[in-house]
Design an enzyme around this catalytic site. Structure first.
Site, PDB file in Angstrom:
ATOM      1  N   ASP A   1       0.829  -1.211   0.000  1.00 37.53           N
ATOM      2  CA  ASP A   1       0.000   0.000   0.000  1.00 37.53           C
ATOM      3  C   ASP A   1       0.866   1.266   0.000  1.00 37.53           C
ATOM      4  OD1 ASP A   1      -1.994  -1.958   0.464  1.00 37.53           O
ATOM      5  OD2 ASP A   1      -1.838  -1.661   2.617  1.00 37.53           O
TER       6      ASP A   1
ATOM      7  N   GLU B   1     -11.058  -0.685  -4.045  1.00 36.84           N
ATOM      8  CA  GLU B   1     -10.382  -0.094  -2.891  1.00 36.84           C
ATOM      9  C   GLU B   1      -9.118   0.631  -3.357  1.00 36.84           C
ATOM     10  OE1 GLU B   1      -9.486  -3.423  -0.349  1.00 36.84           O
ATOM     11  OE2 GLU B   1      -7.735  -4.024  -1.525  1.00 36.84           O
TER      12      GLU B   1
END
Length: 312
Positions: free
Chosen positions: A14, A194
């Site tokens: 991420d 997402e």
């Protein structure tokens, strides 16, 4: 253009990489332990792999934001540094999902790596459900907040939402749903939209996002709207029919996803993302630490949109 050696940083998922007004690059990401938020900074992107890491916040031993610290992002807004992140009270799965909510840290230091970071509070979207992966961008004098969240009335794990911000933790408009995982490549393993990331180029506001399970099926899709349009009107947003970045067997790069954008020292646009080098994952992919930060140049098609490409 600068050539980068990949992976740029090992075992950091991420990834969020940004260029500050002070000329430094700032990097943060999910750490394998999911127990803290770290920052590093460097004058040049290539120096980030060996730059000092500073743990600016540790999860408390208990409480609503004490576990599974995911996807931190560093932003400068409302005259302070802000880090958005998601956290859960524990690792319990309820109705098929973790119990993450969105939070913000803030500090006023010139160098955020040396800042006195304080919890600003939870960001309440108006929907009390699993939510994560918040990001921020400014456009036409407004601050926008984009994130992923579960709508109990919609099948799947998470959709993408947008709203304007009044403060770092208070929305200034109702949440607007921009995308649900309605295409087959968004539904492999789990129905997921997402990890949104924003890029304003070529008279377009582009939102890349990640879809499907976090194994080799993970991939990056693209939404876009005209810069002159009302970004809070979902009818002004368009979704590409196919992903723009997927696994490459030939290059042994699997599950590219959860990207951010920055520019190199010459001003060329870069996509920073994570991926693995194998598909044989033991157990739940979330506990496999080998999602490495990678970097590639962004290429554009004749329509001005990010061009589908192979991972690097």
């Amino acid at each position: 253009m600068m050539h980068y050696i990949n992976p740029l940083i090992n075992q950091r998922a991420d990834p969020h990489l940004s260029l500050g007004d002070d000329g430094y690059y700032y990097f943060t990401a999910s750490v394998p332990e999911y127990d803290r938020i770290e920052l590093r900074r460097a004058r040049h992107i290539t120096e980030l792999s060996c730059a000092e890491t500073v743990d600016i916040w540790h999860a408390p031993s208990s409480g609503p934001y004490s576990s599974l610290i995911w996807a931190p992002e560093l932003h400068n807004l409302f005259d302070q540094w802000v880090i958005y992140f998601a956290a859960a009270p524990n690792r319990e799965i309820v109705d098929g999902l973790f119990q993450h909510r969105m939070y913000a840290l803030g500090c006023h230091a010139e160098n955020p790596c040396n800042g006195d970071w304080k919890l600003l509070g939870q960001v309440d979207s108006g929907i009390d459900s699993f939510c994560l992966d918040a990001t921020h961008f400014k456009h036409h004098g407004k601050s926008f907040y984009v994130w992923a969240q579960k709508d109990p009335s919609i099948a799947g794990n998470s959709n993408l939402y947008i709203a304007t911000l009044k403060t770092p933790t208070w929305l200034d408009s109702p949440a607007v749903c921009l995308s649900v995982p309605d295409k087959s490549w968004e539904q492999q393993g789990f129905k997921v939209n997402e990890g949104p990331a924003i890029l304003l180029r070529n008279n377009k506001v582009m939102i890349t996002y990640s879809a499907s399970a976090t194994d080799e099926n993970y991939c990056i899709g693209l939404l876009w709207a005209d810069t002159r349009s009302d970004l809070l009107d979902p009818n002004n947003w368009h979704k590409l029919d196919d992903p723009i970045l997927t696994s490459s067997v030939e290059r042994e790069i699997y599950g590219p996803g959860h990207n951010s954008f920055t520019c190199d020292e010459q001003g060329h646009d870069l996509m920073v993302y994570h991926a693995r080098s194998y598909t044989d994952i033991k157990g739940d992919p979330l506990w496999d630490p080998n999602r490495h930060t990678r970097i590639k140049h962004v290429n554009y098609g004749n329509d001005g949109l990010i061009k589908p490409d192979l991972p690097e």
